[in-house]
Structure formats: C-alpha cells, structure tokens
Scaffold this motif. Structure first.
Motif, PDB file in Angstrom:
ATOM      1  N   ASP A 161      -4.352   8.748   1.313  1.00  0.00           N
ATOM      2  CA  ASP A 161      -4.489   6.950   1.409  1.00  0.00           C
ATOM      3  C   ASP A 161      -5.389   6.549   0.400  1.00  0.00           C
ATOM      4  O   ASP A 161      -6.049   7.514  -0.367  1.00  0.00           O
ATOM      5  CB  ASP A 161      -4.825   6.802   2.841  1.00  0.00           C
ATOM      6  N   ARG A 169      -3.437   6.146  12.552  1.00  0.00           N
ATOM      7  CA  ARG A 169      -3.864   5.032  11.894  1.00  0.00           C
ATOM      8  C   ARG A 169      -2.972   4.308  10.903  1.00  0.00           C
ATOM      9  O   ARG A 169      -3.212   3.183  10.685  1.00  0.00           O
ATOM     10  CB  ARG A 169      -5.298   5.044  11.614  1.00  0.00           C
ATOM     11  N   HIS A 170      -2.264   4.897  10.427  1.00  0.00           N
ATOM     12  CA  HIS A 170      -1.358   4.425   9.640  1.00  0.00           C
ATOM     13  C   HIS A 170       0.247   4.430  10.046  1.00  0.00           C
ATOM     14  O   HIS A 170       1.076   4.011   8.968  1.00  0.00           O
ATOM     15  CB  HIS A 170      -1.285   5.493   8.275  1.00  0.00           C
ATOM     16  N   GLN A 171       0.520   4.521  11.100  1.00  0.00           N
ATOM     17  CA  GLN A 171       1.782   4.110  11.704  1.00  0.00           C
ATOM     18  C   GLN A 171       2.293   2.650  11.392  1.00  0.00           C
ATOM     19  O   GLN A 171       1.478   1.839  11.747  1.00  0.00           O
ATOM     20  CB  GLN A 171       1.764   4.521  13.290  1.00  0.00           C
ATOM     21  N   GLY A 172       3.188   2.574  11.101  1.00  0.00           N
ATOM     22  CA  GLY A 172       3.965   1.087  11.089  1.00  0.00           C
ATOM     23  C   GLY A 172       3.667   0.626   9.379  1.00  0.00           C
ATOM     24  O   GLY A 172       4.016  -0.396   9.272  1.00  0.00           O
ATOM     25  N   LYS A 173       3.272   1.500   8.827  1.00  0.00           N
ATOM     26  CA  LYS A 173       2.968   0.975   7.061  1.00  0.00           C
ATOM     27  C   LYS A 173       3.948   1.360   6.259  1.00  0.00           C
ATOM     28  O   LYS A 173       3.985   1.208   5.231  1.00  0.00           O
ATOM     29  CB  LYS A 173       1.694   1.685   6.751  1.00  0.00           C
ATOM     30  N   MET A 188       0.956  -1.332   0.025  1.00  0.00           N
ATOM     31  CA  MET A 188      -0.026  -0.053  -0.031  1.00  0.00           C
ATOM     32  C   MET A 188       0.993   1.377   0.144  1.00  0.00           C
ATOM     33  O   MET A 188       1.828   1.339   0.790  1.00  0.00           O
ATOM     34  CB  MET A 188      -0.952   0.247   1.315  1.00  0.00           C
ATOM     35  N   THR A 189       0.419   2.182  -0.947  1.00  0.00           N
ATOM     36  CA  THR A 189       1.157   3.307  -0.825  1.00  0.00           C
ATOM     37  C   THR A 189       0.419   4.620  -0.793  1.00  0.00           C
ATOM     38  O   THR A 189      -0.734   4.522  -1.142  1.00  0.00           O
ATOM     39  CB  THR A 189       2.185   3.401  -2.147  1.00  0.00           C
ATOM     40  N   TYR A 217       4.923   4.695   5.550  1.00  0.00           N
ATOM     41  CA  TYR A 217       4.121   5.700   5.022  1.00  0.00           C
ATOM     42  C   TYR A 217       5.204   6.980   5.238  1.00  0.00           C
ATOM     43  O   TYR A 217       5.144   7.899   4.640  1.00  0.00           O
ATOM     44  CB  TYR A 217       2.683   6.322   5.411  1.00  0.00           C
TER      45      TYR A 217
END
Length: 181
Positions: A72, A105-109, A1-2, A111
């Motif tokens: 997102d 909510r996007h931490q650790g992805k 996912m980007t 991003y």
C-alpha cells in the motif's frame, strides 16, 4: 489509490527479508481472523500461519512457486497471491493461483481486482502458460468475485471443505484462460 506490485520480491536482505516475512504472516493471520478463506479458521496468530508460509517459501526456493506482493501507500504488505507451476508434463500450460489475500482494512477499495489483474499479467509473462486455475471455498462469495474478474466455474466438489463440525463447504474450481482475459 493503487497498490504497488512486486513479483518475486527478495527475502535476502537483512532489512527487507524479515519485514516481508512478518508482513506476509500478519496479512495471512488478519485475513483469516476476518473470515477470509485462506486455509485457516479463526482465531489464528502469525505463529499458527508460519508453517504454511514456510512451505510456500520452500516451493519458491525450488522454483515451483512465485510470489506476487502488493504494497500500500505506506509500504505495508496489503495483498498477496502465490502462482504455482505444474510439474506434471501434461499440465504445464496452466498454473495454480493460491492464497489470494487483500488486507481487511483495504476491502472495498478495488485492490482485489488490482491483485487479480496483476496475477494475470504476471502469468502471461511465464513461458507457455495459457490459463490460471484456482479453487475457492463455497459459501463465501469468493466465486462471485472471481467470476467478476473473468474466471469461469469449471467444477465443484460438494462438501469437500470441512470448516467445522456440521459446516461442510463446496470446493469451487475456477479457470481463467489468459487469451480471454
């Protein structure tokens, strides 16, 4: 996912402008309330953040600041960074990176790394820019993250940031030479 990044998104349209402003305000408040070091101490609301966003938007209107926004998959504002040009004639070869945020909510992805890479790529596109400089609040781990993205610590002001009574943090100054990135 980007994430999908846009440099200098438009605030002009009736549809897009208010949604973008609201997305930026919500992101800034959510990051702050999750403990992010982006100029506030929790708890904050989007209305608390609004005066700071308006300052950034005024600098954008004057051509001193550029906005990089990451959306997102759902089209929501998920990440931002402000790139601010120097007005001093002896420092126009580097710019400041401010208010670097990724929604909790996007931490650790990954991003955050995507945002930093997109900011460096955007800066490379600005005529005469050779480096990016940023500061971060000590004690948060942000300096380790930026170091992992290629930034080097070039200075530190002990106790320069007062988060609260008895809670002073270092102001860590970091630099990314764009030729080395």
């Amino acid at each position: 996912m980007t994430l999908t990044f846009t440099l200098d998104p438009s605030f002009d349209s009736e549809k897009g402008g208010p949604a973008l402003r609201d997305g930026l305000l919500a992101l800034w408040a959510d990051v702050s309330n999750a403990g992010g070091a982006v100029g506030f101490v929790p708890p904050v609301t989007p209305e608390d953040v609004r005066p700071e966003l308006l300052k950034h938007l005024a600098a954008m209107a004057e051509g001193r600041t550029r906005l990089l926004v990451g959306h997102d998959e759902a089209g929501a504002v998920a990440a931002t960074a402000f790139l601010t040009l120097n007005t001093h004639r002896l420092m126009r070869h580097w710019l400041w990176l401010y208010t670097v945020m990724v929604h909790p909510r996007h931490q650790g992805k990954g991003y955050g790394r995507q945002l930093m890479a997109a900011a460096a790529e955007a800066a490379r596109g600005f005529e005469g820019i050779e480096a990016i400089r940023l500061t971060c609040r000590g004690g948060t781990g942000a300096d380790r993250f930026y170091a992992a993205c290629g930034y080097k610590e070039v200075g530190r002001v002990p106790g320069a940031i007062r988060v609260g009574p008895g809670d002073d943090r270092d102001d860590v100054i970091m630099l990314l030479p764009l030729s080395a990135a």
